[in-house]
Design an enzyme around this catalytic site. Structure first.
Site, short mmCIF file in Angstrom:
data_model
loop_
_atom_site.label_atom_id
_atom_site.label_comp_id
_atom_site.label_asym_id
_atom_site.label_seq_id
_atom_site.Cartn_x
_atom_site.Cartn_y
_atom_site.Cartn_z
N CYS A 1 21.21 28.97 -98.16
CA CYS A 1 21.61 29.02 -96.90
C CYS A 1 21.40 30.75 -96.38
CB CYS A 1 23.24 29.03 -96.70
SG CYS A 1 23.42 27.21 -97.24
N HIS B 1 25.95 32.91 -90.97
CA HIS B 1 25.46 31.53 -91.48
C HIS B 1 26.84 30.82 -91.04
CE1 HIS B 1 24.62 28.35 -93.62
NE2 HIS B 1 25.58 28.52 -94.78
N ASN C 1 27.07 22.56 -91.09
CA ASN C 1 26.45 23.52 -91.80
C ASN C 1 25.03 23.06 -92.13
OD1 ASN C 1 25.28 25.09 -93.90
ND2 ASN C 1 26.98 25.35 -95.06
N1 COA Z 1 38.51 14.81 -96.70
C1 COA Z 1 39.65 14.78 -97.02
N2 COA Z 1 40.09 15.52 -98.32
C2 COA Z 1 38.98 16.40 -98.86
C3 COA Z 1 37.80 16.33 -98.23
C4 COA Z 1 37.46 15.36 -97.22
N3 COA Z 1 36.39 15.59 -96.51
N4 COA Z 1 37.24 17.12 -99.19
C5 COA Z 1 38.11 17.66 -100.00
N5 COA Z 1 39.11 17.18 -99.77
C6 COA Z 1 40.30 17.14 -100.60
C7 COA Z 1 39.89 17.65 -102.21
O1 COA Z 1 39.90 16.49 -102.80
C8 COA Z 1 41.19 18.38 -102.39
O2 COA Z 1 42.36 17.47 -102.92
P1 COA Z 1 43.34 17.75 -104.21
O3 COA Z 1 43.98 18.97 -103.72
O4 COA Z 1 44.15 16.46 -104.30
O5 COA Z 1 42.54 18.03 -105.25
C9 COA Z 1 41.78 19.11 -101.41
O6 COA Z 1 41.09 18.25 -100.29
C10 COA Z 1 41.18 20.36 -101.10
O7 COA Z 1 39.89 20.77 -101.47
P2 COA Z 1 39.11 21.78 -101.69
O8 COA Z 1 37.81 21.72 -102.19
O9 COA Z 1 40.07 23.06 -102.26
O10 COA Z 1 39.05 22.15 -99.94
P3 COA Z 1 38.88 23.55 -99.13
O11 COA Z 1 40.02 23.79 -98.34
O12 COA Z 1 38.29 24.67 -100.29
O13 COA Z 1 37.41 23.01 -98.13
C11 COA Z 1 35.08 23.17 -98.27
C12 COA Z 1 36.24 22.44 -98.90
C13 COA Z 1 33.93 23.08 -98.67
C14 COA Z 1 35.11 22.88 -96.87
C15 COA Z 1 35.33 25.00 -98.35
O14 COA Z 1 35.63 25.00 -99.67
C16 COA Z 1 34.10 25.44 -98.12
O15 COA Z 1 33.93 25.65 -97.01
N6 COA Z 1 33.31 26.39 -98.97
C17 COA Z 1 32.65 27.37 -98.99
C18 COA Z 1 31.08 26.59 -98.66
C19 COA Z 1 30.18 27.80 -98.07
O16 COA Z 1 30.46 28.86 -97.89
N7 COA Z 1 29.07 27.56 -98.34
C20 COA Z 1 28.08 28.68 -98.28
C21 COA Z 1 26.66 28.38 -98.71
S1 COA Z 1 26.13 26.74 -97.97
#
Ligand code: COA
Length: 332
Positions: free
Chosen positions: A115, A251, A281
Protein backbone atom coordinates in the site's frame (compact mmCIF):
# COMPACT_ATOMS: atom_id res chain seq x y z
CA UNK A 1 19.03 23.65 -16.11
CA UNK A 2 21.19 22.92 -13.10
CA UNK A 3 21.25 19.24 -12.14
CA UNK A 4 20.77 20.01 -8.46
CA UNK A 5 17.65 22.06 -9.16
CA UNK A 6 15.90 19.36 -11.21
CA UNK A 7 12.73 18.20 -9.54
CA UNK A 8 9.81 15.99 -10.53
CA UNK A 9 6.73 18.13 -11.21
CA UNK A 10 3.23 16.66 -11.37
CA UNK A 11 1.92 17.36 -14.88
CA UNK A 12 -1.15 15.13 -15.20
CA UNK A 13 -3.36 12.69 -13.31
CA UNK A 14 -5.77 9.98 -14.37
CA UNK A 15 -7.87 7.35 -12.66
CA UNK A 16 -9.88 4.27 -13.49
CA UNK A 17 -12.37 2.24 -11.49
CA UNK A 18 -13.93 -0.94 -12.86
CA UNK A 19 -17.65 -0.30 -13.42
CA UNK A 20 -19.04 -3.01 -11.13
CA UNK A 21 -19.88 -1.70 -7.65
CA UNK A 22 -20.25 -4.17 -4.78
CA UNK A 23 -22.23 -2.72 -1.89
CA UNK A 24 -21.98 -3.78 1.75
CA UNK A 25 -25.49 -5.21 1.40
CA UNK A 26 -24.32 -7.45 -1.45
CA UNK A 27 -21.41 -8.73 0.68
CA UNK A 28 -23.80 -9.31 3.60
CA UNK A 29 -25.88 -11.53 1.33
CA UNK A 30 -22.90 -13.80 0.92
CA UNK A 31 -20.86 -13.50 4.13
CA UNK A 32 -21.59 -13.20 7.87
CA UNK A 33 -21.33 -9.40 7.95
CA UNK A 34 -23.54 -6.31 7.79
CA UNK A 35 -23.61 -2.81 6.33
CA UNK A 36 -23.62 -1.46 9.90
CA UNK A 37 -20.46 -3.40 10.92
CA UNK A 38 -18.51 -2.43 7.81
CA UNK A 39 -19.52 1.25 7.98
CA UNK A 40 -18.84 1.57 11.69
CA UNK A 41 -15.48 -0.26 11.67
CA UNK A 42 -14.13 1.06 8.33
CA UNK A 43 -16.29 3.89 6.90
CA UNK A 44 -16.66 1.88 3.68
CA UNK A 45 -20.04 1.71 1.93
CA UNK A 46 -19.08 0.08 -1.37
CA UNK A 47 -16.10 -0.87 -3.52
CA UNK A 48 -15.42 -1.47 -7.22
CA UNK A 49 -14.59 -5.00 -8.34
CA UNK A 50 -13.17 -6.06 -11.69
CA UNK A 51 -14.91 -8.52 -13.97
CA UNK A 52 -13.42 -12.05 -13.82
CA UNK A 53 -10.49 -12.33 -16.22
CA UNK A 54 -9.41 -8.71 -15.71
CA UNK A 55 -5.72 -8.29 -14.93
CA UNK A 56 -3.94 -5.41 -13.21
CA UNK A 57 -2.40 -4.32 -16.53
CA UNK A 58 -5.92 -3.77 -17.90
CA UNK A 59 -6.65 -1.27 -15.12
CA UNK A 60 -3.17 0.25 -15.37
CA UNK A 61 -3.55 0.92 -19.12
CA UNK A 62 -6.89 2.68 -18.50
CA UNK A 63 -5.48 4.93 -15.75
CA UNK A 64 -2.17 5.47 -17.55
CA UNK A 65 -3.80 6.60 -20.80
CA UNK A 66 -5.94 9.06 -18.84
CA UNK A 67 -2.93 10.49 -17.00
CA UNK A 68 -1.11 10.99 -20.32
CA UNK A 69 -4.21 12.75 -21.71
CA UNK A 70 -4.39 14.94 -18.59
CA UNK A 71 -0.74 15.90 -19.10
CA UNK A 72 -1.23 16.46 -22.84
CA UNK A 73 1.61 13.99 -23.39
CA UNK A 74 1.97 11.20 -25.94
CA UNK A 75 5.33 9.95 -24.69
CA UNK A 76 7.15 9.07 -21.50
CA UNK A 77 10.79 8.14 -20.83
CA UNK A 78 9.94 5.52 -18.19
CA UNK A 79 6.90 3.61 -16.93
CA UNK A 80 6.57 2.44 -13.33
CA UNK A 81 3.71 0.30 -12.06
CA UNK A 82 3.26 0.08 -8.29
CA UNK A 83 1.28 -3.07 -7.54
CA UNK A 84 0.87 -6.06 -5.23
CA UNK A 85 -1.16 -7.92 -7.83
CA UNK A 86 1.05 -8.14 -10.93
CA UNK A 87 -0.38 -9.97 -13.92
CA UNK A 88 2.06 -12.84 -13.15
CA UNK A 89 5.16 -13.40 -10.98
CA UNK A 90 7.40 -12.84 -14.03
CA UNK A 91 7.86 -10.66 -16.00
CA UNK A 92 6.82 -7.39 -14.37
CA UNK A 93 3.55 -5.74 -15.41
CA UNK A 94 5.02 -2.35 -16.41
CA UNK A 95 6.70 -3.38 -19.71
CA UNK A 96 3.42 -4.75 -21.06
CA UNK A 97 1.59 -1.61 -19.90
CA UNK A 98 4.18 0.60 -21.63
CA UNK A 99 3.83 -1.40 -24.83
CA UNK A 100 0.02 -1.34 -24.78
CA UNK A 101 0.10 2.42 -24.20
CA UNK A 102 2.21 2.80 -27.35
CA UNK A 103 5.18 4.14 -25.40
CA UNK A 104 7.67 1.97 -27.25
CA UNK A 105 10.79 0.46 -25.70
CA UNK A 106 11.18 2.76 -22.71
CA UNK A 107 12.48 1.40 -19.37
CA UNK A 108 9.58 -0.11 -17.43
CA UNK A 109 9.46 -1.93 -14.12
CA UNK A 110 7.23 -2.64 -11.13
CA UNK A 111 7.51 -1.19 -7.64
CA UNK A 112 6.60 -3.66 -4.87
CA UNK A 113 5.85 -1.84 -1.62
CA UNK A 114 2.20 -2.93 -1.14
CA UNK A 115 0.00 0.00 0.00
CA UNK A 116 3.03 2.33 0.12
CA UNK A 117 3.85 1.48 -3.50
CA UNK A 118 2.63 4.75 -4.99
CA UNK A 119 4.70 6.92 -2.64
CA UNK A 120 7.74 4.67 -3.17
CA UNK A 121 7.09 5.01 -6.90
CA UNK A 122 7.02 8.81 -6.61
CA UNK A 123 10.42 8.65 -4.90
CA UNK A 124 11.89 6.40 -7.62
CA UNK A 125 10.44 8.60 -10.38
CA UNK A 126 11.86 11.70 -8.67
CA UNK A 127 15.24 10.02 -8.57
CA UNK A 128 15.10 9.15 -12.29
CA UNK A 129 14.24 12.76 -13.09
CA UNK A 130 16.70 14.37 -10.66
CA UNK A 131 19.56 12.21 -12.02
CA UNK A 132 18.76 13.21 -15.59
CA UNK A 133 17.84 9.63 -16.58
CA UNK A 134 14.31 10.64 -17.54
CA UNK A 135 12.48 13.86 -18.37
CA UNK A 136 8.96 12.45 -18.14
CA UNK A 137 7.82 9.44 -16.08
CA UNK A 138 4.44 7.72 -16.05
CA UNK A 139 3.76 6.25 -12.61
CA UNK A 140 0.71 4.04 -12.19
CA UNK A 141 -0.63 2.59 -8.93
CA UNK A 142 -2.87 -0.33 -9.87
CA UNK A 143 -4.28 -3.23 -7.90
CA UNK A 144 -6.79 -6.00 -8.43
CA UNK A 145 -7.12 -7.32 -4.88
CA UNK A 146 -10.29 -9.20 -5.84
CA UNK A 147 -7.91 -11.75 -7.41
CA UNK A 148 -6.05 -12.46 -4.14
CA UNK A 149 -8.77 -12.16 -1.48
CA UNK A 150 -10.02 -15.30 0.24
CA UNK A 151 -13.70 -15.46 -0.78
CA UNK A 152 -14.51 -16.66 2.76
CA UNK A 153 -12.60 -13.88 4.60
CA UNK A 154 -15.26 -11.36 5.62
CA UNK A 155 -12.73 -8.85 6.93
CA UNK A 156 -10.51 -8.42 3.84
CA UNK A 157 -13.51 -8.78 1.49
CA UNK A 158 -15.13 -5.86 3.34
CA UNK A 159 -12.08 -3.63 3.12
CA UNK A 160 -10.41 -4.04 -0.28
CA UNK A 161 -11.48 -2.91 -3.74
CA UNK A 162 -9.94 -2.74 -7.23
CA UNK A 163 -8.76 0.38 -9.06
CA UNK A 164 -5.92 2.29 -10.67
CA UNK A 165 -4.58 5.84 -10.53
CA UNK A 166 -1.69 7.36 -12.44
CA UNK A 167 0.38 10.51 -12.62
CA UNK A 168 2.75 11.98 -15.18
CA UNK A 169 5.82 13.59 -13.66
CA UNK A 170 8.01 15.91 -15.73
CA UNK A 171 11.40 17.46 -15.14
CA UNK A 172 11.16 20.93 -13.68
CA UNK A 173 12.40 23.15 -10.91
CA UNK A 174 12.02 22.48 -7.19
CA UNK A 175 10.49 25.95 -6.78
CA UNK A 176 7.61 25.25 -9.21
CA UNK A 177 4.04 24.57 -8.09
CA UNK A 178 3.56 20.80 -8.46
CA UNK A 179 7.18 19.91 -7.62
CA UNK A 180 7.52 16.93 -5.30
CA UNK A 181 9.29 17.80 -2.07
CA UNK A 182 11.56 15.66 0.07
CA UNK A 183 10.64 12.09 0.96
CA UNK A 184 10.51 10.11 4.16
CA UNK A 185 10.57 6.38 3.42
CA UNK A 186 10.98 3.39 5.71
CA UNK A 187 10.37 -0.29 6.27
CA UNK A 188 10.33 -2.86 9.05
CA UNK A 189 10.64 -6.42 7.72
CA UNK A 190 10.46 -7.84 11.24
CA UNK A 191 6.68 -7.56 10.80
CA UNK A 192 6.49 -9.01 7.29
CA UNK A 193 3.88 -11.54 8.40
CA UNK A 194 1.29 -8.93 9.44
CA UNK A 195 0.29 -8.35 5.79
CA UNK A 196 1.20 -11.24 3.50
CA UNK A 197 0.38 -13.55 0.63
CA UNK A 198 2.35 -16.54 2.00
CA UNK A 199 2.31 -18.81 -1.05
CA UNK A 200 3.41 -18.57 -4.65
CA UNK A 201 6.86 -17.15 -3.99
CA UNK A 202 10.23 -18.87 -3.53
CA UNK A 203 9.52 -19.61 0.18
CA UNK A 204 6.43 -21.68 -0.62
CA UNK A 205 6.51 -22.22 -4.38
CA UNK A 206 3.86 -24.93 -4.37
CA UNK A 207 0.95 -25.74 -2.13
CA UNK A 208 1.17 -22.51 -0.11
CA UNK A 209 -1.69 -20.18 0.76
CA UNK A 210 -2.21 -17.89 -2.28
CA UNK A 211 -4.61 -15.56 -0.47
CA UNK A 212 -3.92 -12.14 1.04
CA UNK A 213 -3.77 -12.31 4.86
CA UNK A 214 -3.81 -9.34 7.21
CA UNK A 215 -3.67 -9.11 11.00
CA UNK A 216 -5.91 -6.05 11.02
CA UNK A 217 -5.76 -4.99 14.64
CA UNK A 218 -1.95 -5.10 14.86
CA UNK A 219 -1.65 -3.31 11.52
CA UNK A 220 -4.11 -0.61 12.59
CA UNK A 221 -2.02 0.64 15.52
CA UNK A 222 1.20 0.67 13.52
CA UNK A 223 -0.44 2.37 10.55
CA UNK A 224 -1.59 5.29 12.69
CA UNK A 225 1.70 5.73 14.57
CA UNK A 226 3.90 5.32 11.49
CA UNK A 227 1.94 7.58 9.12
CA UNK A 228 1.90 10.28 11.81
CA UNK A 229 5.66 9.92 12.48
CA UNK A 230 6.54 9.84 8.78
CA UNK A 231 4.35 12.89 8.13
CA UNK A 232 6.09 14.82 10.88
CA UNK A 233 9.50 13.82 9.50
CA UNK A 234 8.72 15.00 5.97
CA UNK A 235 7.14 18.24 7.16
CA UNK A 236 10.24 19.00 9.18
CA UNK A 237 12.46 18.34 6.15
CA UNK A 238 10.22 20.58 4.03
CA UNK A 239 10.13 23.38 6.57
CA UNK A 240 6.33 23.28 6.85
CA UNK A 241 4.35 23.15 10.08
CA UNK A 242 1.17 21.11 10.42
CA UNK A 243 -0.77 24.39 10.19
CA UNK A 244 0.73 24.97 6.70
CA UNK A 245 -0.88 21.80 5.36
CA UNK A 246 -4.10 22.45 3.42
CA UNK A 247 -4.84 18.82 2.53
CA UNK A 248 -3.69 15.45 3.86
CA UNK A 249 -4.03 12.62 1.36
CA UNK A 250 -3.23 9.46 3.30
CA UNK A 251 -3.46 5.88 2.07
CA UNK A 252 -7.16 5.06 2.26
CA UNK A 253 -7.08 1.97 4.49
CA UNK A 254 -9.86 2.70 6.96
CA UNK A 255 -11.75 5.92 7.84
CA UNK A 256 -10.89 5.33 11.51
CA UNK A 257 -7.18 5.28 10.58
CA UNK A 258 -7.56 8.54 8.61
CA UNK A 259 -9.34 10.14 11.59
CA UNK A 260 -6.71 8.88 14.04
CA UNK A 261 -3.77 10.10 11.92
CA UNK A 262 -5.41 13.53 11.62
CA UNK A 263 -6.03 13.66 15.38
CA UNK A 264 -2.46 12.54 16.12
CA UNK A 265 -1.06 15.26 13.83
CA UNK A 266 -3.56 17.92 14.94
CA UNK A 267 -4.97 18.40 11.40
CA UNK A 268 -8.64 19.51 11.28
CA UNK A 269 -10.94 16.84 9.80
CA UNK A 270 -11.95 19.17 6.94
CA UNK A 271 -8.42 19.05 5.57
CA UNK A 272 -8.32 15.25 5.29
CA UNK A 273 -9.21 13.89 1.85
CA UNK A 274 -11.32 10.74 1.94
CA UNK A 275 -12.81 8.69 -0.86
CA UNK A 276 -12.95 5.48 1.15
CA UNK A 277 -16.73 5.36 1.48
CA UNK A 278 -17.05 4.69 -2.28
CA UNK A 279 -13.90 2.70 -3.13
CA UNK A 280 -12.57 1.00 0.01
CA UNK A 281 -8.85 0.26 0.22
CA UNK A 282 -7.39 0.09 -3.30
CA UNK A 283 -3.79 -0.40 -2.09
CA UNK A 284 -1.23 1.19 -4.48
CA UNK A 285 -4.05 2.98 -6.32
CA UNK A 286 -5.56 4.68 -3.29
CA UNK A 287 -3.55 7.92 -3.19
CA UNK A 288 -3.75 8.82 -6.90
CA UNK A 289 -7.45 7.83 -6.95
CA UNK A 290 -8.13 10.08 -3.94
CA UNK A 291 -6.11 12.95 -5.45
CA UNK A 292 -7.99 12.76 -8.77
CA UNK A 293 -11.34 12.49 -7.02
CA UNK A 294 -10.66 15.44 -4.71
CA UNK A 295 -9.29 17.61 -7.54
CA UNK A 296 -12.36 16.86 -9.68
CA UNK A 297 -14.73 17.49 -6.76
CA UNK A 298 -13.13 20.84 -5.89
CA UNK A 299 -11.89 19.75 -2.48
CA UNK A 300 -8.31 19.93 -3.71
CA UNK A 301 -7.42 23.18 -5.49
CA UNK A 302 -4.37 24.59 -7.26
CA UNK A 303 -1.91 26.04 -4.74
CA UNK A 304 -3.03 23.82 -1.87
CA UNK A 305 -0.13 22.50 0.19
CA UNK A 306 -0.62 18.73 0.15
CA UNK A 307 0.88 16.09 2.43
CA UNK A 308 0.89 12.52 1.07
CA UNK A 309 1.47 9.64 3.48
CA UNK A 310 1.14 5.88 3.12
CA UNK A 311 1.60 2.68 5.08
CA UNK A 312 1.42 -0.94 4.00
CA UNK A 313 2.79 -4.45 3.97
CA UNK A 314 6.48 -4.98 4.36
CA UNK A 315 5.95 -3.21 6.60
CA UNK A 316 6.59 -0.10 4.53
CA UNK A 317 5.73 3.58 4.82
CA UNK A 318 6.46 6.82 3.05
CA UNK A 319 5.51 10.48 2.84
CA UNK A 320 6.13 13.48 0.62
CA UNK A 321 4.65 16.92 -0.06
CA UNK A 322 3.75 19.11 -3.01
CA UNK A 323 1.81 22.26 -3.83
CA UNK A 324 -1.12 21.13 -5.96
CA UNK A 325 -0.67 22.22 -9.60
CA UNK A 326 -3.33 23.44 -12.01
CA UNK A 327 -3.98 20.09 -13.71
CA UNK A 328 -7.26 18.71 -15.05
CA UNK A 329 -7.69 15.09 -13.91
CA UNK A 330 -9.15 12.62 -16.39
CA UNK A 331 -11.25 10.03 -14.55
CA UNK A 332 -12.96 6.89 -15.75
N1 COA B 1 -18.28 -8.29 9.61
C1 COA B 1 -18.62 -8.59 10.86
N2 COA B 1 -17.72 -8.88 11.82
C2 COA B 1 -16.43 -8.88 11.46
C3 COA B 1 -15.99 -8.56 10.16
C4 COA B 1 -17.00 -8.25 9.21
N3 COA B 1 -16.71 -7.92 7.93
N4 COA B 1 -14.65 -8.61 10.12
C5 COA B 1 -14.24 -8.95 11.35
N5 COA B 1 -15.31 -9.11 12.16
C6 COA B 1 -15.33 -9.49 13.56
C7 COA B 1 -14.11 -10.30 13.96
O1 COA B 1 -14.32 -11.66 13.68
C8 COA B 1 -14.03 -10.01 15.44
O2 COA B 1 -14.96 -10.81 16.12
P1 COA B 1 -14.60 -11.41 17.57
O3 COA B 1 -14.43 -10.20 18.45
O4 COA B 1 -15.77 -12.25 17.86
O5 COA B 1 -13.31 -12.17 17.38
C9 COA B 1 -14.51 -8.56 15.55
O6 COA B 1 -15.26 -8.30 14.35
C10 COA B 1 -13.38 -7.56 15.65
O7 COA B 1 -12.41 -7.89 14.65
P2 COA B 1 -11.13 -7.07 14.43
O8 COA B 1 -10.31 -7.67 13.33
O9 COA B 1 -10.50 -6.85 15.76
O10 COA B 1 -11.81 -5.72 13.90
P3 COA B 1 -11.20 -4.31 13.73
O11 COA B 1 -12.05 -3.34 14.41
O12 COA B 1 -9.72 -4.30 14.00
O13 COA B 1 -11.41 -4.06 12.16
C11 COA B 1 -10.07 -3.97 10.17
C12 COA B 1 -10.76 -4.86 11.18
C13 COA B 1 -9.34 -4.82 9.15
C14 COA B 1 -11.14 -3.15 9.47
C15 COA B 1 -9.08 -3.04 10.91
O14 COA B 1 -8.34 -3.77 11.83
C16 COA B 1 -8.15 -2.31 10.00
O15 COA B 1 -8.57 -1.44 9.25
N6 COA B 1 -6.84 -2.59 10.10
C17 COA B 1 -5.81 -1.86 9.41
C18 COA B 1 -5.74 -2.11 7.95
C19 COA B 1 -4.60 -1.31 7.39
O16 COA B 1 -4.21 -0.29 7.87
N7 COA B 1 -3.98 -1.74 6.35
C20 COA B 1 -2.84 -0.96 5.90
C21 COA B 1 -2.20 -1.54 4.78
S1 COA B 1 -3.32 -2.21 3.64
Amino acid sequence: MELGARAAVLAGIGSWLPPRIVTNEELAGELDTSDAWIRTRTGIGSRHVSAPGTATSDLAVEAGSRALKSAGAAEADAVLVATTTPDRPCPATAPEVASRLGLGTVPAFDVAAVCSGFVYGLAVASGLIASGSARRVLLIGADTYSTILDPADRTTRAVFGDGAGAVVLRAGQASEVGALGPFDLGSDGAFADLITVPGGGSRQPVGGDRYFRMQGKKVFRRAVAQMAASSRAVLERTGWTVADVDRVVAHQANQRILDAVAAELGVPAGRVVSQIERVGNTSAASIPLALADAALGGGLRPGHRVLLTAFGGGLTWGSTVLRWPDVAPVAG
